[in-house]
Design a protein around this motif. Structure first.
Motif, short mmCIF file in Angstrom:
data_model
loop_
_atom_site.label_atom_id
_atom_site.label_comp_id
_atom_site.label_asym_id
_atom_site.label_seq_id
_atom_site.Cartn_x
_atom_site.Cartn_y
_atom_site.Cartn_z
N ASP A 196 0.84 -1.20 0.00
CA ASP A 196 0.00 0.00 0.00
C ASP A 196 0.87 1.25 0.00
N ALA A 238 2.42 1.78 -3.44
CA ALA A 238 1.43 2.29 -4.38
C ALA A 238 1.15 3.78 -4.15
N ARG A 239 1.07 4.20 -2.88
CA ARG A 239 0.81 5.61 -2.59
C ARG A 239 1.98 6.50 -3.03
N ALA A 269 4.18 5.80 -5.39
CA ALA A 269 4.20 5.79 -6.86
C ALA A 269 3.14 6.74 -7.43
N ALA A 270 1.97 6.79 -6.80
CA ALA A 270 0.91 7.69 -7.26
C ALA A 270 1.32 9.16 -7.09
N LYS A 271 2.04 9.48 -6.03
CA LYS A 271 2.50 10.85 -5.81
C LYS A 271 3.56 11.26 -6.80
N GLN A 300 3.71 10.43 -9.90
CA GLN A 300 3.18 10.56 -11.27
C GLN A 300 2.65 11.93 -11.55
#
Length: 76
Positions: free
Chosen positions: A66, A69-70, A72-74, A76
């Motif tokens: 988790d 993933a968080r 990696a999202a930041k 992008q």
């Protein structure tokens, strides 16, 4: 038989989650079994055997995934 015992690679877990998996390449790793099967697909080799993780280890792996993933999202 406890879930932490080894099961043959020809069988599948009865739940989704993280499992220790041994491949015919000699590698062993923690991987996820989900609705689509083993993730990632068996590109690392044939699965010889698998076993469930201790609940604390599985919880830590879920938390780690988790967090990754968080982050990696930041990025992008």
């Amino acid at each position: 038989m406890p879930e932490t015992d080894w099961f043959p690679g020809s069988t599948l877990p009865d739940r989704q989650g993280y499992f220790e998996v041994a491949f015919d390449t000699g590698e062993t790793e923690i991987t996820r079994y989900g609705m689509l099967g083993w993730e990632p697909a068996e590109e690392r080799g044939r699965i010889l055997r698998w076993r469930g993780l201790d609940p604390k280890i599985e919880a830590a792996e879920i938390e780690r995934e988790d967090l990754v993933a968080r982050v990696a999202a930041k990025l992008q």
